[in-house]
Write a protein that holds these residues in place. Sequence first.
Motif, PDB file in Angstrom:
ATOM      1  N   GLY A 195       0.793  -1.224   0.000  1.00  0.00           N
ATOM      2  CA  GLY A 195       0.000   0.000   0.000  1.00  0.00           C
ATOM      3  C   GLY A 195       0.825   1.273   0.000  1.00  0.00           C
ATOM      4  N   TRP A 196       2.146   1.145  -0.059  1.00  0.00           N
ATOM      5  CA  TRP A 196       3.025   2.313  -0.095  1.00  0.00           C
ATOM      6  C   TRP A 196       3.844   2.304  -1.379  1.00  0.00           C
ATOM      7  CZ3 TRP A 196       4.232   6.115   3.726  1.00  0.00           C
ATOM      8  CH2 TRP A 196       3.527   5.990   4.920  1.00  0.00           C
ATOM      9  N   THR A 197       3.992   3.470  -1.996  1.00  0.00           N
ATOM     10  CA  THR A 197       4.993   3.600  -3.055  1.00  0.00           C
ATOM     11  C   THR A 197       6.353   3.784  -2.410  1.00  0.00           C
ATOM     12  OG1 THR A 197       4.862   6.026  -3.190  1.00  0.00           O
ATOM     13  CG2 THR A 197       3.303   4.749  -4.548  1.00  0.00           C
ATOM     14  N   GLY A 198       7.403   3.519  -3.176  1.00  0.00           N
ATOM     15  CA  GLY A 198       8.744   3.674  -2.647  1.00  0.00           C
ATOM     16  C   GLY A 198       9.045   5.098  -2.223  1.00  0.00           C
ATOM     17  N   LYS A 199       8.624   6.082  -3.020  1.00  0.00           N
ATOM     18  CA  LYS A 199       8.913   7.490  -2.717  1.00  0.00           C
ATOM     19  C   LYS A 199       8.214   7.922  -1.430  1.00  0.00           C
ATOM     20  CE  LYS A 199      10.268  11.800  -3.652  1.00  0.00           C
ATOM     21  NZ  LYS A 199       9.876  12.496  -4.882  1.00  0.00           N
ATOM     22  N   ALA A 200       6.932   7.594  -1.282  1.00  0.00           N
ATOM     23  CA  ALA A 200       6.208   7.993  -0.076  1.00  0.00           C
ATOM     24  C   ALA A 200       6.796   7.326   1.156  1.00  0.00           C
ATOM     25  CB  ALA A 200       4.723   7.649  -0.224  1.00  0.00           C
ATOM     26  N   ALA A 201       7.148   6.055   1.043  1.00  0.00           N
ATOM     27  CA  ALA A 201       7.723   5.338   2.183  1.00  0.00           C
ATOM     28  C   ALA A 201       9.063   5.949   2.586  1.00  0.00           C
ATOM     29  CB  ALA A 201       7.880   3.861   1.844  1.00  0.00           C
ATOM     30  N   ALA A 202       9.879   6.293   1.599  1.00  0.00           N
ATOM     31  CA  ALA A 202      11.182   6.890   1.893  1.00  0.00           C
ATOM     32  C   ALA A 202      11.020   8.243   2.584  1.00  0.00           C
ATOM     33  CB  ALA A 202      11.987   7.029   0.607  1.00  0.00           C
ATOM     34  N   CYS A 203      10.098   9.053   2.087  1.00  0.00           N
ATOM     35  CA  CYS A 203       9.876  10.373   2.691  1.00  0.00           C
ATOM     36  C   CYS A 203       9.349  10.240   4.125  1.00  0.00           C
ATOM     37  CB  CYS A 203       8.908  11.180   1.839  1.00  0.00           C
ATOM     38  SG  CYS A 203       9.589  11.734   0.254  1.00  0.00           S
ATOM     39  N   ALA A 204       8.430   9.289   4.343  1.00  0.00           N
ATOM     40  CA  ALA A 204       7.900   9.081   5.685  1.00  0.00           C
ATOM     41  C   ALA A 204       8.996   8.647   6.648  1.00  0.00           C
ATOM     42  CB  ALA A 204       6.780   8.047   5.639  1.00  0.00           C
ATOM     43  N   ALA A 241       2.137  21.411  -7.271  1.00  0.00           N
ATOM     44  CA  ALA A 241       3.339  21.175  -6.472  1.00  0.00           C
ATOM     45  C   ALA A 241       4.298  20.308  -7.267  1.00  0.00           C
ATOM     46  CB  ALA A 241       2.991  20.500  -5.147  1.00  0.00           C
ATOM     47  N   CYS A 242       5.572  20.466  -6.989  1.00  0.00           N
ATOM     48  CA  CYS A 242       6.621  19.673  -7.637  1.00  0.00           C
ATOM     49  C   CYS A 242       7.408  18.953  -6.548  1.00  0.00           C
ATOM     50  CB  CYS A 242       7.537  20.556  -8.467  1.00  0.00           C
ATOM     51  SG  CYS A 242       8.905  19.650  -9.230  1.00  0.00           S
ATOM     52  N   GLY A 243       7.328  17.625  -6.532  1.00  0.00           N
ATOM     53  CA  GLY A 243       7.939  16.842  -5.475  1.00  0.00           C
ATOM     54  C   GLY A 243       9.451  16.898  -5.431  1.00  0.00           C
ATOM     55  N   GLY A 246      -0.916  13.833   8.810  1.00  0.00           N
ATOM     56  CA  GLY A 246      -0.369  12.485   8.784  1.00  0.00           C
ATOM     57  C   GLY A 246       0.851  12.323   7.915  1.00  0.00           C
ATOM     58  N   GLY A 247       1.406  13.430   7.420  1.00  0.00           N
ATOM     59  CA  GLY A 247       2.597  13.347   6.585  1.00  0.00           C
ATOM     60  C   GLY A 247       2.360  12.526   5.337  1.00  0.00           C
ATOM     61  N   HIS A 248       3.369  11.817   4.896  1.00  0.00           N
ATOM     62  CA  HIS A 248       3.257  11.046   3.660  1.00  0.00           C
ATOM     63  C   HIS A 248       2.376   9.813   3.806  1.00  0.00           C
ATOM     64  CE1 HIS A 248       6.420  13.597   1.937  1.00  0.00           C
ATOM     65  NE2 HIS A 248       6.065  13.093   0.775  1.00  0.00           N
ATOM     66  N   ALA A 249       2.006   9.462   5.024  1.00  0.00           N
ATOM     67  CA  ALA A 249       1.046   8.367   5.195  1.00  0.00           C
ATOM     68  C   ALA A 249      -0.295   8.720   4.564  1.00  0.00           C
ATOM     69  CB  ALA A 249       0.865   8.044   6.674  1.00  0.00           C
ATOM     70  N   ALA A 250      -0.586  10.022   4.455  1.00  0.00           N
ATOM     71  CA  ALA A 250      -1.846  10.456   3.851  1.00  0.00           C
ATOM     72  C   ALA A 250      -1.881  10.209   2.355  1.00  0.00           C
ATOM     73  CB  ALA A 250      -2.073  11.945   4.135  1.00  0.00           C
ATOM     74  N   VAL A 251      -0.721   9.988   1.737  1.00  0.00           N
ATOM     75  CA  VAL A 251      -0.644   9.787   0.288  1.00  0.00           C
ATOM     76  C   VAL A 251       0.197   8.554  -0.020  1.00  0.00           C
ATOM     77  CG1 VAL A 251      -1.036  12.219  -0.271  1.00  0.00           C
ATOM     78  CG2 VAL A 251       1.299  11.424   0.160  1.00  0.00           C
ATOM     79  N   PRO A 265       0.720   7.674  -6.881  1.00  0.00           N
ATOM     80  CA  PRO A 265       1.828   7.803  -7.833  1.00  0.00           C
ATOM     81  C   PRO A 265       2.242   9.258  -8.038  1.00  0.00           C
ATOM     82  CG  PRO A 265      -0.202   7.440  -9.017  1.00  0.00           C
ATOM     83  CD  PRO A 265      -0.548   7.345  -7.561  1.00  0.00           C
ATOM     84  N   THR A 266       1.424  10.194  -7.569  1.00  0.00           N
ATOM     85  CA  THR A 266       1.742  11.625  -7.636  1.00  0.00           C
ATOM     86  C   THR A 266       1.603  12.200  -6.229  1.00  0.00           C
ATOM     87  OG1 THR A 266      -0.554  12.053  -8.284  1.00  0.00           O
ATOM     88  CG2 THR A 266       1.072  11.918 -10.046  1.00  0.00           C
ATOM     89  N   GLU A 267       2.471  11.744  -5.348  1.00  0.00           N
ATOM     90  CA  GLU A 267       2.361  12.099  -3.929  1.00  0.00           C
ATOM     91  C   GLU A 267       2.542  13.596  -3.703  1.00  0.00           C
ATOM     92  OE1 GLU A 267       6.391  12.430  -4.712  1.00  0.00           O
ATOM     93  OE2 GLU A 267       5.171  10.667  -5.156  1.00  0.00           O
ATOM     94  N   ASP A 268       3.276  14.284  -4.584  1.00  0.00           N
ATOM     95  CA  ASP A 268       3.486  15.714  -4.404  1.00  0.00           C
ATOM     96  C   ASP A 268       2.186  16.494  -4.555  1.00  0.00           C
ATOM     97  OD1 ASP A 268       3.371  15.066  -7.101  1.00  0.00           O
ATOM     98  OD2 ASP A 268       5.231  16.092  -7.641  1.00  0.00           O
TER      99      ASP A 268
END
Length: 381
Positions: free
Chosen positions: A110-119, A203-205, A219-224, A228-231
């Motif tokens: 349920g997490w993309t790599g980018k969102a998980a890394a940012c969290a 926004a530009c990630g 909730g930070g990046h957990a909210a997204v 695929p476009t977390e920004d």
Amino acid sequence: MLFRAAARAGAGVAAAGCAVALYNWATVRRLPRRPASVIEPITVCVPARDEASRLPGLIADLRAQVGVPRLRVVILDDASTDGTEAAALAALGDDPRFTVIRAETEPAPGWTGKAAACARLAEDVTTPVLIFLDADVRLAPAAIASAASELRRQGGALLSPWPRQDFGSVSEALVQPLLCWSWASSLPMTLANRSLRPATAVACGQFLVFDTAAYRAIGGHAAVAASPTEDLDIARALRRSGRRTALVAAGDLASTRMYCDATELESGYTRWLWSAYGGSRLGGAAVGTVAALAYWLPPLAALCGKGATRRAGLAGYLAAVTARLLARATERGAPITRPDLLAALAHPLSIAAYLRLWTRSHQANRRAALQWKGRPLTAPH
């Protein structure tokens, strides 16, 4: 008669886009080049997966930042296989402001790599300002101080400094300028920045500057996590919570070359373009129809039409090219170059390249074949 009417309609759409691009060129705020020193503590977080060749350049830029005496930088080597961690450690030397951590496991379901890394990067951040930077971004010495100062001047939850998108190949020249053009020719940004409507958030990630308390509140990046476009989606989540977000042009303070060749560019856009317009193929088809009307019919009319039809087509084509140049000038904050002009003149080809990428992205999504940097991406069907 039908062709003439369609060409005139297309020219009208192109002219409207040009008018919006002119407004944005004249009004979009740019990061100040000479900001005051920022006393607030700042944490910069850099997610990096297989970025051994790019990350040292960003680290050098971060080490050279001025006006941010309480700067801390945390870099996450996201299970890289190319020596990213070693490259980072070699580049930062004995600078005590930098910390490098490594993720050994894959993201949770349920997490993309980018969102998980940012969290993961944001877990222990306690500073009032939190900045996320991609490894391919390059910074002038005043960039971080300027961005943090502008966040506080705007008084919002998120500031997105738009980096200048550089290109070095024909495929990049056709596609990369469309990122800025897409909002610069369709959305009056000073008005959008005052709005809380999620649909007008941009926004530009690659460069995101958060008020940390606001970031935590949603909730930070957990909210997204799965986006695929977390920004874009984290900006929309902030607006839904009643918090303001804003976009500014970074000008010559921040730049990036997102992709280095046609293969990387195609892979990068394929992974997320399916999600544009709410992931709807019907919505994408509608946008494609309007794009064809506005950016293919006018040049066709200019070449093949006669009299008033040809004049309308030429006017529409010139409006489209002018909009591209205005968007590029908004992004660059500097004079237009010859490659910029050539890319703008090829705008009909840019639209064709974009529609091809959008189609391929939908096809890959339907086949559950989406991936990025060796990781499969779970996408809803």
